[in-house]
Design a protein around this motif. Structure first.
Motif, PDB file in Angstrom:
ATOM      1  N   UNK A  75       0.955  -1.249  -0.172  1.00  0.00           N
ATOM      2  CA  UNK A  75       0.173  -0.140  -0.014  1.00  0.00           C
ATOM      3  C   UNK A  75       0.978   1.241   0.033  1.00  0.00           C
ATOM      4  N   UNK A  76       1.983   1.203   0.440  1.00  0.00           N
ATOM      5  CA  UNK A  76       2.963   2.268   0.374  1.00  0.00           C
ATOM      6  C   UNK A  76       3.111   2.655  -1.035  1.00  0.00           C
ATOM      7  N   UNK A  77       3.070   1.880  -2.066  1.00  0.00           N
ATOM      8  CA  UNK A  77       3.357   2.347  -3.458  1.00  0.00           C
ATOM      9  C   UNK A  77       2.057   2.224  -4.332  1.00  0.00           C
ATOM     10  N   UNK A  78       1.040   2.560  -3.641  1.00  0.00           N
ATOM     11  CA  UNK A  78      -0.204   2.408  -4.458  1.00  0.00           C
ATOM     12  C   UNK A  78      -0.494   3.684  -5.257  1.00  0.00           C
ATOM     13  N   UNK A  79       0.342   4.719  -5.137  1.00  0.00           N
ATOM     14  CA  UNK A  79       0.158   5.980  -5.980  1.00  0.00           C
ATOM     15  C   UNK A  79       1.196   5.982  -6.964  1.00  0.00           C
ATOM     16  N   UNK A  80       2.076   5.092  -7.173  1.00  0.00           N
ATOM     17  CA  UNK A  80       3.131   5.133  -8.268  1.00  0.00           C
ATOM     18  C   UNK A  80       2.517   4.805  -9.748  1.00  0.00           C
ATOM     19  N   UNK A  81       1.047   4.355  -9.611  1.00  0.00           N
ATOM     20  CA  UNK A  81       0.371   4.021 -10.873  1.00  0.00           C
ATOM     21  C   UNK A  81       0.611   2.392 -11.534  1.00  0.00           C
ATOM     22  N   UNK A 135      14.746   9.667 -16.639  1.00  0.00           N
ATOM     23  CA  UNK A 135      14.491  10.957 -16.234  1.00  0.00           C
ATOM     24  C   UNK A 135      15.228  11.249 -14.879  1.00  0.00           C
ATOM     25  N   UNK A 136      15.383  12.567 -14.497  1.00  0.00           N
ATOM     26  CA  UNK A 136      16.181  12.883 -13.478  1.00  0.00           C
ATOM     27  C   UNK A 136      15.224  12.201 -12.036  1.00  0.00           C
ATOM     28  N   UNK A 137      16.026  12.126 -11.013  1.00  0.00           N
ATOM     29  CA  UNK A 137      15.181  11.568  -9.798  1.00  0.00           C
ATOM     30  C   UNK A 137      14.334  12.515  -9.314  1.00  0.00           C
ATOM     31  N   UNK A 138      14.410  13.499  -9.240  1.00  0.00           N
ATOM     32  CA  UNK A 138      13.522  14.617  -8.917  1.00  0.00           C
ATOM     33  C   UNK A 138      12.225  14.507  -9.486  1.00  0.00           C
ATOM     34  N   UNK A 139      11.983  14.246 -10.974  1.00  0.00           N
ATOM     35  CA  UNK A 139      11.013  14.162 -11.528  1.00  0.00           C
ATOM     36  C   UNK A 139      10.387  12.875 -11.373  1.00  0.00           C
ATOM     37  N   UNK A 140      11.236  11.747 -10.754  1.00  0.00           N
ATOM     38  CA  UNK A 140      10.675  10.645 -10.691  1.00  0.00           C
ATOM     39  C   UNK A 140      10.009  10.459  -9.308  1.00  0.00           C
ATOM     40  N   UNK A 141      10.243  11.260  -8.458  1.00  0.00           N
ATOM     41  CA  UNK A 141       9.646  11.307  -7.099  1.00  0.00           C
ATOM     42  C   UNK A 141       8.341  12.305  -7.045  1.00  0.00           C
ATOM     43  N   UNK A 142       8.750  13.200  -8.085  1.00  0.00           N
ATOM     44  CA  UNK A 142       7.383  14.469  -8.347  1.00  0.00           C
ATOM     45  C   UNK A 142       6.373  13.562  -9.017  1.00  0.00           C
ATOM     46  N   UNK A 143       6.529  12.547  -9.875  1.00  0.00           N
ATOM     47  CA  UNK A 143       5.612  11.903 -10.485  1.00  0.00           C
ATOM     48  C   UNK A 143       4.833  11.091  -9.376  1.00  0.00           C
ATOM     49  N   UNK A 144       5.358  10.530  -8.328  1.00  0.00           N
ATOM     50  CA  UNK A 144       4.408   9.929  -7.167  1.00  0.00           C
ATOM     51  C   UNK A 144       3.762  11.098  -6.349  1.00  0.00           C
ATOM     52  N   UNK A 145       4.153  11.923  -6.386  1.00  0.00           N
ATOM     53  CA  UNK A 145       3.584  13.311  -5.416  1.00  0.00           C
ATOM     54  C   UNK A 145       2.356  13.725  -6.471  1.00  0.00           C
ATOM     55  N   UNK A 146       2.450  13.754  -7.745  1.00  0.00           N
ATOM     56  CA  UNK A 146       1.520  14.167  -8.568  1.00  0.00           C
ATOM     57  C   UNK A 146       0.403  13.121  -8.555  1.00  0.00           C
ATOM     58  N   UNK A 147       0.789  11.671  -8.593  1.00  0.00           N
ATOM     59  CA  UNK A 147      -0.267  10.557  -8.941  1.00  0.00           C
ATOM     60  C   UNK A 147      -1.123  10.612  -7.460  1.00  0.00           C
ATOM     61  N   UNK A 177       4.949  21.660 -12.422  1.00  0.00           N
ATOM     62  CA  UNK A 177       3.962  20.606 -12.480  1.00  0.00           C
ATOM     63  C   UNK A 177       3.817  20.126 -13.880  1.00  0.00           C
ATOM     64  N   UNK A 178       3.865  21.005 -14.861  1.00  0.00           N
ATOM     65  CA  UNK A 178       3.689  20.666 -16.334  1.00  0.00           C
ATOM     66  C   UNK A 178       5.103  19.593 -16.466  1.00  0.00           C
ATOM     67  N   UNK A 179       6.438  20.034 -16.015  1.00  0.00           N
ATOM     68  CA  UNK A 179       7.294  19.507 -16.521  1.00  0.00           C
ATOM     69  C   UNK A 179       7.278  17.718 -15.866  1.00  0.00           C
ATOM     70  N   UNK A 180       6.682  17.881 -14.516  1.00  0.00           N
ATOM     71  CA  UNK A 180       6.338  16.480 -14.075  1.00  0.00           C
ATOM     72  C   UNK A 180       5.322  15.742 -14.631  1.00  0.00           C
ATOM     73  N   UNK A 181       4.289  16.244 -15.464  1.00  0.00           N
ATOM     74  CA  UNK A 181       3.183  15.610 -16.151  1.00  0.00           C
ATOM     75  C   UNK A 181       3.967  15.150 -17.368  1.00  0.00           C
ATOM     76  N   UNK A 182       4.866  15.711 -18.083  1.00  0.00           N
ATOM     77  CA  UNK A 182       5.464  15.448 -19.186  1.00  0.00           C
ATOM     78  C   UNK A 182       6.491  14.248 -19.032  1.00  0.00           C
ATOM     79  N   UNK A 183       6.954  14.416 -17.882  1.00  0.00           N
ATOM     80  CA  UNK A 183       8.257  13.311 -17.524  1.00  0.00           C
ATOM     81  C   UNK A 183       7.462  12.139 -17.195  1.00  0.00           C
ATOM     82  N   UNK A 184       6.395  12.134 -16.808  1.00  0.00           N
ATOM     83  CA  UNK A 184       5.574  10.736 -16.258  1.00  0.00           C
ATOM     84  C   UNK A 184       5.305  10.238 -17.507  1.00  0.00           C
ATOM     85  N   UNK A 185       5.342  10.642 -18.505  1.00  0.00           N
ATOM     86  CA  UNK A 185       4.728   9.861 -19.861  1.00  0.00           C
ATOM     87  C   UNK A 185       6.043   8.953 -20.084  1.00  0.00           C
TER      88      UNK A 185
END
Length: 298
Positions: A75-81, A135-147, A177-185
């Motif tokens: 459940x810790x990783x339920x926001x990863x997608x 992608x950079x680690x900060x964007x990987x972490x931002x993807x989780x926060x955005x989800x 935020x836009x950068x994170x959404x694009x990187x999530x692709x």
């Protein structure tokens, strides 16, 4: 501790199990009861011969009783997608490894011993299967926060949140935020042969059929749009030479006869004019508007 025990005959010899009960639904046992029962099963498991039916029964029951621990960690990783079922499956591998290596003589709780194994398998899974594009680690972490933020805002707003709502919720600039959404692709890649309408009865279409391509005509339109005001700034004779050479495709000799000058003079004028136009095309500054081309005010 109340445990549901089957009244059916045991599938293994009761004496061989040393009095271990046959549990009807191991996965339904509460975590607190599972901890106490696990000690009993671990003690008997160490005495049983590996490969026997009794050993397999005790080992499989331990796995099923402690599946709640795997789901808790997952459940810790339920926001990863990622698919939660995949995460639970790889976590189960860690649980099995922990069961095979646990020793009651360590005098530690099994959960303390097993969680690092479960986490390790899950993190290995994310490392090996995640991010089709680096992608950079900060964007990987931002993807989780955005989800996570999307899920929370969707529950509150009953719709998908906008970029500015996500930015406000996460206290981040909209550009980030836009950068994170694009990187999530870049987390997962689909094959170009993936059907876009798998449930449709019509013609089969794939992603390759709907992916756009560069239109060379667009570049031509842009060039002509840039060139037009530069042509209007030329002297009448230079503009006439360009028209004759490229509009009517006349030779330099024919242009010289038309204008009453030598072919050599036409060549020098044409070279100078083309150099002026090329410089203007490559310049970042906007060309000055031609006063004569302005539309008169009625």
């Amino acid at each position: 501790m109340s445990v549901v025990i089957s009244s059916r005959p045991l599938s293994v010899d009761t004496a061989e199990l040393g009095g271990l009960p046959e549990i009807r639904r191991p996965t339904a046992i509460a975590p607190r009861d599972a901890r106490e029962l696990s000690k009993l099963f671990f003690a008997r498991l160490q005495e049983l011969e590996e490969g026997t039916r009794a050993y397999q029964y005790a080992r499989n029951t331990l796995i099923e009783m402690n599946m709640s621990m795997v789901r808790y960690v997952a459940r810790r990783y339920r926001h990863r997608g990622d698919d939660m079922q995949d995460i639970v499956q790889v976590g189960t591998i860690g649980l099995i490894k922990a069961i095979d290596r646990f020793d009651l003589a360590r005098e530690v709780e099994f959960s303390t011993f097993a969680v690092p194994y479960i986490l390790g398998e899950m993190k290995r899974f994310f490392r090996d299967t995640g991010w089709a594009v680096h992608v950079p680690r900060r964007l990987q972490e931002l993807r989780t926060e955005l989800a996570k933020a999307k899920e929370q805002l969707h529950a509150r707003l009953d719709r998908d949140p906008s970029v500015d709502e996500l930015a406000t919720h996460l206290h981040l600039p909209e550009e980030e935020v836009i950068e994170g959404l694009v990187a999530a692709n870049g987390y997962a890649a689909d094959s170009l042969d993936t059907p876009t309408n798998p449930d449709s009865l019509g013609p089969r279409r794939t992603l390759a059929d709907v992916v756009g391509d560069d239109d060379p005509a667009l570049a031509t339109v842009e060039d002509l749009h840039t060139l037009a005001p530069l042509l209007r700034q030329l002297a009448p004779r230079e503009r006439r030479i360009i028209e004759l050479r490229f509009g009517r495709e006349m030779t330099q000799s024919e242009i010289g006869a038309e204008l009453g000058v030598s072919q050599m003079h036409v060549s020098r004028l044409l070279k100078s004019t083309l150099s002026t136009l090329r410089t203007g095309m490559l310049s970042d500054s906007e060309p000055e508007p031609d006063p004569g081309s302005a539309t008169p005010t009625p």
